[in-house]
Enzyme design. Structure first.
Site, short mmCIF file in Angstrom:
data_model
loop_
_atom_site.label_atom_id
_atom_site.label_comp_id
_atom_site.label_asym_id
_atom_site.label_seq_id
_atom_site.Cartn_x
_atom_site.Cartn_y
_atom_site.Cartn_z
N THR A 176 21.66 -8.11 -8.60
CA THR A 176 21.27 -7.43 -7.37
C THR A 176 22.34 -7.62 -6.30
O THR A 176 23.06 -8.61 -6.32
CB THR A 176 19.95 -8.11 -6.95
OG1 THR A 176 18.98 -7.80 -7.91
CG2 THR A 176 19.48 -7.72 -5.59
N ARG A 204 7.34 -2.07 -13.16
CA ARG A 204 7.56 -3.37 -12.50
C ARG A 204 8.51 -3.21 -11.28
O ARG A 204 9.55 -2.60 -11.35
CB ARG A 204 8.16 -4.34 -13.50
CG ARG A 204 8.43 -5.75 -12.96
CD ARG A 204 9.84 -5.92 -12.46
NE ARG A 204 10.11 -7.28 -12.00
CZ ARG A 204 11.19 -7.62 -11.29
NH1 ARG A 204 12.08 -6.72 -11.00
NH2 ARG A 204 11.36 -8.85 -10.90
N THR A 227 18.13 -12.85 -4.09
CA THR A 227 18.39 -12.41 -5.45
C THR A 227 17.88 -13.46 -6.43
O THR A 227 17.97 -14.65 -6.16
CB THR A 227 19.89 -12.16 -5.71
OG1 THR A 227 20.08 -11.93 -7.11
CG2 THR A 227 20.76 -13.34 -5.30
N1 ASP Z 1 15.46 -10.01 -7.53
C1 ASP Z 1 15.68 -8.91 -8.42
C2 ASP Z 1 14.36 -8.47 -9.01
O1 ASP Z 1 13.53 -9.32 -9.32
C3 ASP Z 1 16.61 -9.22 -9.55
C4 ASP Z 1 17.93 -9.87 -9.18
O2 ASP Z 1 18.07 -10.40 -8.08
O3 ASP Z 1 18.85 -9.86 -10.00
O4 ASP Z 1 14.18 -7.30 -9.21
#
Ligand code: ASP
Length: 310
Positions: A176, A204, A227
């Site tokens: 992210t 989701r 993230t």
């Molecule tokens: N936080 C993000 C999610 O759960 C994933 C990520 O940060 O890589 O969608």
């Protein structure tokens, strides 16, 4: 007399995960550092010329969305059905205005769509086809699935489908993206954008587009972008909780960020946060091996880092 140069800070992330020099490789590492530098500069240039933190975080995130190395916009991960569904959010700490989108499939830059929701709708959060349609009605650029898809993300999906019990952390090597900034007027802003988790099912949605979970900004406290394992960030309301500890308990942003990452770890969650405060300080905390991250301030050289020891 000329006005003094504006004081400002911007911090960005490109995801937390289990990156090491060995599993990343020299070429990938160099490309990631270059992309982080470009995104940081896109935001810093706006702040340097007296622009708003809101525009700076949007510009930085847009650069990372367009870069195929990060899990946002182009280069987003695939769902179990082999589609790409993007989530994004943006928030203005000056007035608590916010915009967010989830599960968008045909909008080239989800962060621009989130900004449009904030600026030109009476809503905060739009999802799915409706959000994409809102974008088309507002001339936000569309893109075909082929724009978002990369062979490396396809390979990661195939790997997950072949190993359904693979631990989450190994699936989040590339993440992210997000940005937080404070401008010369002391206003803070936050933006986050993601493709979510590889192999996600059933619509989701993670923390990234949820105002208060993965993204929050409040001039009375801080700006935060998260993230990591989104489910844990949602349960703790991490971004808002960091701001609440600063605003109501008088904590520093460093203490609030470190403590929330500890509390996330106590629940079994992994990830990281970036933070800035209206007084110009900035930083990060994470409990993964690494986090793509970078910071620039009006009076110091940019700092770009990936691994925990940097
Ligand atoms: N936080 C993000 C999610 O759960 C994933 C990520 O940060 O890589 O969608």
């Amino acid at each position: 007399m000329t006005d003094p140069a504006p004081t400002w800070t911007i911090v960005i992330h490109g995801g937390a995960g289990s990156m090491t020099p060995d599993n990343l490789g020299a070429a990938e590492e160099a490309a990631a550092r270059q992309a982080l530098a470009a995104a940081l500069e896109a935001g810093a240039a706006i702040l340097r010329s007296g622009g708003a933190s809101l525009d700076a975080v949007q510009a930085a995130v847009r650069v990372l969305e367009d870069d195929p190395h990060f899990n946002a916009g182009r280069g987003s991960v695939f769902t179990a059905e082999g589609r790409i569904e993007c989530d994004a959010a943006i928030m203005d700490g000056a007035n608590l205005d916010a915009g967010a989108v989830a599960g968008v499939r045909s909008t080239k830059n989800p962060i621009l769509l989130a900004r449009e929701v904030m600026d030109r709708s009476t809503h905060v959060f739009l999802a799915g086809v409706g959000a994409d349609n809102f974008g088309r009605a507002h001339d936000i650029e569309a893109a075909e699935p082929s724009w978002f898809e990369t062979p490396e993300r396809r390979r990661q999906l195939d790997e997950i489908l072949a190993n359904p019990d693979m631990p989450f952390d190994s699936a989040m090597k590339y993440g992210t993206v997000g940005a937080v900034a404070v401008d010369g007027d002391g206003h803070v802003a936050s933006a986050t954008s993601t493709g979510g988790l590889t192999g996600k099912k059933w619509g989701r949605v993670g923390d990234s587009p949820l105002i208060g979970a993965g993204t929050y900004a409040d001039d009375r406290a801080a700006a935060v972008s998260c993230t990591g394992a989104g489910e844990y960030f949602i349960r703790l309301g991490v971004a808002h909780e960091i701001c609440a500890r600063v605003r109501l308990a008088g904590w520093s942003i460093e203490d609030a960020a470190d403590t929330l990452i500890d509390e996330l770890g106590d629940l079994g969650g992994k990830g990281g946060v970036i933070v800035v405060s209206p007084d110009g300080s900035g930083g990060w905390a994470f409990n993964t091996k690494a986090m793509y991250r970078a910071m620039a301030m009006h009076d110091s050289a940019p700092e770009i880092a990936i691994y925990g020891h940097e």
